[in-house]
Design an enzyme around this catalytic site. Sequence first.
Site, PDB file in Angstrom:
ATOM      1  N   ASP A   8       0.868  -1.179   0.000  1.00  0.00           N
ATOM      2  CA  ASP A   8       0.000   0.000   0.000  1.00  0.00           C
ATOM      3  C   ASP A   8       0.910   1.236   0.000  1.00  0.00           C
ATOM      4  OD1 ASP A   8       0.929   0.187   2.577  1.00  0.00           O
ATOM      5  OD2 ASP A   8      -1.036   0.187   3.544  1.00  0.00           O
ATOM      6  N   HIS A   9       0.315   2.398   0.243  1.00  0.00           N
ATOM      7  CA  HIS A   9       1.106   3.642   0.233  1.00  0.00           C
ATOM      8  C   HIS A   9       2.200   3.629   1.301  1.00  0.00           C
ATOM      9  CE1 HIS A   9      -2.316   3.943   2.922  1.00  0.00           C
ATOM     10  NE2 HIS A   9      -1.639   4.830   3.638  1.00  0.00           N
ATOM     11  N   THR A  67       2.793  -1.789   8.962  1.00  0.00           N
ATOM     12  CA  THR A  67       3.259  -2.748   9.979  1.00  0.00           C
ATOM     13  C   THR A  67       3.446  -4.160   9.437  1.00  0.00           C
ATOM     14  OG1 THR A  67       0.966  -3.270  10.499  1.00  0.00           O
ATOM     15  CG2 THR A  67       2.017  -1.523  11.821  1.00  0.00           C
ATOM     16  N   GLY A  68       2.858  -4.454   8.302  1.00  0.00           N
ATOM     17  CA  GLY A  68       2.819  -5.823   7.765  1.00  0.00           C
ATOM     18  C   GLY A  68       1.608  -6.597   8.273  1.00  0.00           C
ATOM     19  N   GLY A  70      -1.831  -5.815   8.375  1.00  0.00           N
ATOM     20  CA  GLY A  70      -2.987  -5.871   7.474  1.00  0.00           C
ATOM     21  C   GLY A  70      -2.734  -6.793   6.299  1.00  0.00           C
ATOM     22  N   HIS A  98      10.067 -24.301   8.968  1.00  0.00           N
ATOM     23  CA  HIS A  98       8.993 -25.007   9.678  1.00  0.00           C
ATOM     24  C   HIS A  98       7.614 -24.812   9.067  1.00  0.00           C
ATOM     25  CE1 HIS A  98      11.218 -25.610  13.784  1.00  0.00           C
ATOM     26  NE2 HIS A  98      11.926 -26.022  12.749  1.00  0.00           N
ATOM     27  N   ARG A 109       7.150   0.753   8.329  1.00  0.00           N
ATOM     28  CA  ARG A 109       7.267   1.703   9.433  1.00  0.00           C
ATOM     29  C   ARG A 109       7.948   1.108  10.662  1.00  0.00           C
ATOM     30  NH1 ARG A 109       1.051   3.953   8.750  1.00  0.00           N
ATOM     31  NH2 ARG A 109       1.483   5.334   6.979  1.00  0.00           N
ATOM     32  N   ARG A 132       8.651 -33.775   9.952  1.00  0.00           N
ATOM     33  CA  ARG A 132       7.487 -33.595  10.839  1.00  0.00           C
ATOM     34  C   ARG A 132       6.731 -32.306  10.519  1.00  0.00           C
ATOM     35  NH1 ARG A 132      11.923 -31.823  13.527  1.00  0.00           N
ATOM     36  NH2 ARG A 132      11.764 -30.059  14.953  1.00  0.00           N
ATOM     37  N   HIS A 133       7.432 -31.345   9.922  1.00  0.00           N
ATOM     38  CA  HIS A 133       6.774 -30.072   9.586  1.00  0.00           C
ATOM     39  C   HIS A 133       5.840 -30.213   8.394  1.00  0.00           C
ATOM     40  CE1 HIS A 133       9.238 -28.272  12.591  1.00  0.00           C
ATOM     41  NE2 HIS A 133      10.321 -28.775  12.017  1.00  0.00           N
TER      42      HIS A 133
HETATM   43  C1  RB5 Z   1      -1.875   2.547   6.610  1.00  0.00           C
HETATM   44  O1  RB5 Z   1      -1.972   3.714   7.337  1.00  0.00           O
HETATM   45  C2  RB5 Z   1      -1.679   1.358   7.531  1.00  0.00           C
HETATM   46  O2  RB5 Z   1      -2.808   1.152   8.308  1.00  0.00           O
HETATM   47  C3  RB5 Z   1      -1.342   0.123   6.742  1.00  0.00           C
HETATM   48  O3  RB5 Z   1      -0.226   0.353   5.961  1.00  0.00           O
HETATM   49  C4  RB5 Z   1      -1.002  -1.131   7.542  1.00  0.00           C
HETATM   50  O4  RB5 Z   1      -0.024  -0.863   8.501  1.00  0.00           O
HETATM   51  C5  RB5 Z   1      -2.131  -1.909   8.048  1.00  0.00           C
HETATM   52  O5  RB5 Z   1      -1.959  -2.985   8.642  1.00  0.00           O
END
Ligand code: RB5
Length: 148
Positions: A8-9, A67-68, A70, A98, A109, A132-133
């Site tokens: 995303d942005h 954050t990764g 979403g 695994h 971020r 096993r995995h």
């Molecule tokens: C965008 O502001 C933010 O919410 C998105 O990039 C992400 O971190 C969501 O999980």
Amino acid sequence: MRIAIGSDHAGFPLKERIKRFLVDKGHEVIDFGTTSQNSTHYPLFAREVSLAVQKGEAERGILVCGTGIGMSITANKFKGVRAALCFNEYMARMSRLHNDANVLCLGDRVLGEDLALSIVEVWLETPFEGGRHAKRVELIREIESGCP
Ligand code: RB5
């Protein structure tokens, strides 16, 4: 390796950096966007990358948002996708050894650029351990197939 990538942005700057890194290493990159830092919605890109991996159009996928989180929530809705949100090289290595993770989720971020690239490198180089995995990944598949 053929790798689908999307962001995303918030993840756009790191996605562009990872794309260059992958191309320099000789990988084929399918970029599903986004194409700027204009505000957009992460599920749109998680969907495209996840479908490419699900259909076998890409061997692996990489998704980047703020954050990764979403991206990982969305990607894991797709059957056959095992998306791993990784903060360090250890998690990246274990997600391959695994969990046979086929999608890597990163947070622009919360990671420095050098660390992010190092995570990508480890994740691409590490094989699935099997044994096993493999049984455990098969159990994930069974759960998936019974999901509404
Ligand atoms: C965008 O502001 C933010 O919410 C998105 O990039 C992400 O971190 C969501 O999980």
